[in-house]
Design an enzyme around this catalytic site. Sequence first.
Site, PDB file in Angstrom:
ATOM      1  CG  ASP A 210      -2.319   0.609   0.783  1.00 50.73           C
ATOM      2  OD1 ASP A 210      -2.319   1.759   0.314  1.00 50.73           O
ATOM      3  OD2 ASP A 210      -3.362  -0.068   0.907  1.00 50.73           O
ATOM      4  CG  HIS A 279      -4.329   2.010  -2.351  1.00 53.05           C
ATOM      5  ND1 HIS A 279      -4.447   2.586  -1.106  1.00 53.05           N
ATOM      6  CD2 HIS A 279      -5.581   2.013  -2.884  1.00 53.05           C
ATOM      7  CE1 HIS A 279      -5.718   2.906  -0.885  1.00 53.05           C
ATOM      8  NE2 HIS A 279      -6.432   2.579  -1.948  1.00 53.05           N
ATOM      9  CD  GLU A 342     -10.023   3.897  -1.327  1.00 50.18           C
ATOM     10  OE1 GLU A 342     -10.930   4.284  -0.580  1.00 50.18           O
ATOM     11  OE2 GLU A 342      -8.904   3.545  -0.906  1.00 50.18           O
TER      12      GLU A 342
HETATM   13  C1  TNX Z   1     -11.133   1.776   1.747  1.00 51.69           C
HETATM   14  S1  TNX Z   1     -11.829  -1.000   0.793  1.00 51.69           S
HETATM   15  C2  TNX Z   1     -10.049   1.095   1.242  1.00 51.69           C
HETATM   16  C3  TNX Z   1      -8.879   0.841   2.098  1.00 51.69           C
HETATM   17  C4  TNX Z   1      -9.004   1.510   3.426  1.00 51.69           C
HETATM   18  C5  TNX Z   1     -10.411   1.350   3.961  1.00 51.69           C
HETATM   19  C6  TNX Z   1     -10.600   1.931   5.335  1.00 51.69           C
HETATM   20  C7  TNX Z   1     -10.807  -0.628  -0.194  1.00 51.69           C
HETATM   21  C8  TNX Z   1     -10.759  -1.485  -1.321  1.00 51.69           C
HETATM   22  N1  TNX Z   1     -10.054   0.467   0.013  1.00 51.69           N
HETATM   23  O1  TNX Z   1      -7.696   1.234   1.438  1.00 51.69           O
HETATM   24  O2  TNX Z   1      -8.069   0.952   4.297  1.00 51.69           O
HETATM   25  O3  TNX Z   1     -11.323   1.965   3.081  1.00 51.69           O
HETATM   26  O4  TNX Z   1     -11.828   1.558   5.881  1.00 51.69           O
END
Ligand code: TNX
Length: 553
Positions: A210, A279, A342
């Site tokens: 990450d 990430h 994301e």
């Molecule tokens: C969203 S769930 C994210 C994570 C974070 C999380 C915190 C997802 C695929 N991505 O990177 O840690 O929310 O709740």
Amino acid sequence: MKSFPTLTRSRSYLELVLSLLFVLSYTIVATAQEAIIPRPVTATSGQGKFILNPDTVIVADRKTRLIGELLRDWLKQSTGYCLRLNRGTKTPLNSISLMVDPTLSGLGDEGYVMDITSERAVLRARKSVGAFYGVESLRQLLPPEVFADTIQDGVEWSIPSTHVEDYPRFKWRGALLDLGRHFMPKEFVLKFIDLLALYKMNVLHLHLTDDQGWRIEIKKYPNLTKIGSTRRESPLENAVGFDGTPHGGFYAQEAIKQIVAYAKRRFITIVPEIEMPGHATAAIASYPELGNTGQRLEVSTHWGVHQDIYNVNEKTFHFLQNVLKEVMALFPSEFICIGGDEVPKDQWKASLETQARIKAVGLKDEEELQSYFIRRMDEFLTSHGRRLIGWDEILNGGELPSGAAVMSWHGLDGGIKAARAGHDVVMAAKQYTYFDFAQSKDPGVPFNERRYVPLEKVYSFEPIPSELSADEAKRILGAQGQLWTEHIPNPQRLEYMAFPRLIALAEVTWTPRERRDYAGFLQRLKKHETLLKTLNVNFRPLDTDQTASQTVP
Ligand code: TNX
């Protein structure tokens, strides 16, 4: 006339005996049924109990030999008995036998039948994995002291007579451990694997990379761990300021092999996740040529969605494929997770090179570019006999290759869309399965309904959305609980957030829907608290005040 009262008396005597027997047998039924989590498909009880003693023999066939050894070693720790392990298919008096019978039907691949009488315990299954689950049920029926790692004196090692027929509802019963935000020692990962197995869960999804850390040794790219595994500092829990302390750690390939082997022995598949195209800060900090801006980055020291994502140069694809090659050599899992969540597109928008690439490939925009990115990775994984799985954003920007599977985290919608398009789906809806979210209304933290997942909410999760037809529903492989670790800095806190919510999810994914019952679950869970204590698990006690602070692990 005279005989009448006698008859009445004897009848009422008979009735009394019968009803006593009924109550007694009911109590026994309740005992057996109340011990096992997840609740079995059927469990009925007989008379008496099986008592383990130093002369008890474990009998295993060729396919259950390793399970027999595990059982023998487990029992030795707390009972002190060195039980004999015999080869064969016999079921002598005073034995626990584990047998695979490929002709057994009606229990699926993972099911088992368990017969316990005062004379013997017999576990039968179609495959080894079923016998393993039988053993886990059997351990839960023994007194909780059996989970101690030192010899316990003065305990009667008995198991109530029981007949259990059992098999899982879903084939993906998973948990995600985010090791990117906080590294956890290998010993803890192994303990966590044992706990998953105890509750018959079978997938451990390891989030290994990450923005804040790269946690797996890749021989071809040493900087990923030399640079990418350590960050300078971390945010303080109150989110104001930083702790000024470096945080780091990674798993050498040797350690990964041990983890994978340990999990395999317990019938758990480890699904590795290498995040892309977002990430990616820790990777870009290690190899700046992977980024879009040419800037030197440091491994991120804060949480949240980051702007820095991989570029789409062929060299970057090459890099990612080389990483995945080493990952595939370590993890036998059919599914390899490439993240995909994301991904802010600003850097791709601003990059002339990326814009030229979009045109050259004939794509419309950056959304389609992400879809192209995922397709390239899918081709690569598929050509190596594996399957891609990613978060629900991989559905955006174009068609997802048919073999790819989706983890639906925003809610149920991604999963519904994916199942209708013929993709396999793992339900990971944050509203039910995000165990980094609060489980109590902590007075010290502003209450946020959207980040509140109490135990009952987890238990109420139904992984198959009612919108799906019976055929579409077959695409739902199961569900998974997420332990994102931004605010979980150590194993103690992780256990506190995971238990007992993960146990509720275990029942959601194993037990037939109509057999689920929250009140009954709580009763069984109450008994499991002793067991968890014996295992040194820092669970959140059931009777904790709903408003008690969560900040104490
Ligand atoms: C969203 S769930 C994210 C994570 C974070 C999380 C915190 C997802 C695929 N991505 O990177 O840690 O929310 O709740």
